[in-house]
Design a protein around this motif. Sequence first.
Motif, PDB file in Angstrom:
ATOM      1  N   GLU A 193      -7.363   4.491  -3.079  1.00 41.83           N
ATOM      2  CA  GLU A 193      -6.856   3.495  -4.022  1.00 41.83           C
ATOM      3  C   GLU A 193      -7.888   2.383  -4.180  1.00 41.83           C
TER       4      GLU A 193
ATOM      5  N   THR B 195      -8.234   2.296   1.078  1.00 44.07           N
ATOM      6  CA  THR B 195      -8.161   1.326  -0.016  1.00 44.07           C
ATOM      7  C   THR B 195      -9.494   0.611  -0.132  1.00 44.07           C
TER       8      THR B 195
ATOM      9  N   THR C  12      -5.921   5.069  -8.535  1.00 43.98           N
ATOM     10  CA  THR C  12      -6.078   6.008  -7.427  1.00 43.98           C
ATOM     11  C   THR C  12      -6.750   7.283  -7.900  1.00 43.98           C
TER      12      THR C  12
ATOM     13  N   THR D 253      -7.476  11.343  -6.191  1.00 39.79           N
ATOM     14  CA  THR D 253      -7.318  12.292  -5.100  1.00 39.79           C
ATOM     15  C   THR D 253      -8.502  13.245  -5.110  1.00 39.79           C
TER      16      THR D 253
ATOM     17  N   GLU E 164       0.843  -1.182   0.000  1.00 40.05           N
ATOM     18  CA  GLU E 164       0.000   0.000   0.000  1.00 40.05           C
ATOM     19  C   GLU E 164       0.878   1.231   0.000  1.00 40.05           C
ATOM     20  N   SER E 165       0.570   2.174  -0.873  1.00 39.74           N
ATOM     21  CA  SER E 165       1.326   3.410  -0.944  1.00 39.74           C
ATOM     22  C   SER E 165       1.136   4.196   0.335  1.00 39.74           C
TER      23      SER E 165
ATOM     24  N   THR F 274      -6.068  10.664  -0.985  1.00 39.67           N
ATOM     25  CA  THR F 274      -6.095   9.786  -2.150  1.00 39.67           C
ATOM     26  C   THR F 274      -6.693   8.446  -1.749  1.00 39.67           C
TER      27      THR F 274
ATOM     28  N   VAL G  25      -1.728   6.859   0.404  1.00 36.75           N
ATOM     29  CA  VAL G  25      -3.114   6.422   0.245  1.00 36.75           C
ATOM     30  C   VAL G  25      -3.828   6.477   1.597  1.00 36.75           C
TER      31      VAL G  25
END
Length: 146
Positions: free
Chosen positions: A86, A64, A119, A121, A57-58, A84, A61
């Motif tokens: 995802e 999710t 994703t 934002t 996971e970024s 953001t 983010v």
Amino acid sequence: MRRLAGFSAIVLAGALVVGCGNDTDEDTAEDTTTVLDVPGAMPDDPEMDADDPGAEESEDVAATVRVENFAFDPPNITVSVGDTVEWVFADGPVDHDVTGGEGAPEDFVSPTLSEDTWTYTFTEAGEYDYICSLHPNMTGSVVVEE
């Protein structure tokens, strides 16, 4: 479980190598300690591996949403302006998308995907309903708070 058995065999073999040696005087014996590089803990979930798009996971983010089994999970989320979200598409060969409903920004539309991530934002507060345009019974919403 096979990885654990393999790892155990490596550790046992290393212990045998270190334990076996010649019976020389301690003053003249060389250090024969072997350093093993021990891998990190294995994930408990067998579905989460390096090939899984949701495995990493970024850090940017905020939330999710998994797209699988013909559903968005979780279907409703709340984030803040500037966050953001995802979407992780993990429904095998079945294609899905995320398409914003009435009042959503025009660019709140993902490409059609079966296994990948997308994703978005959110830059303005509001409630954004969305569907999968290929399967309109798949619905979700994002509440964006100040």
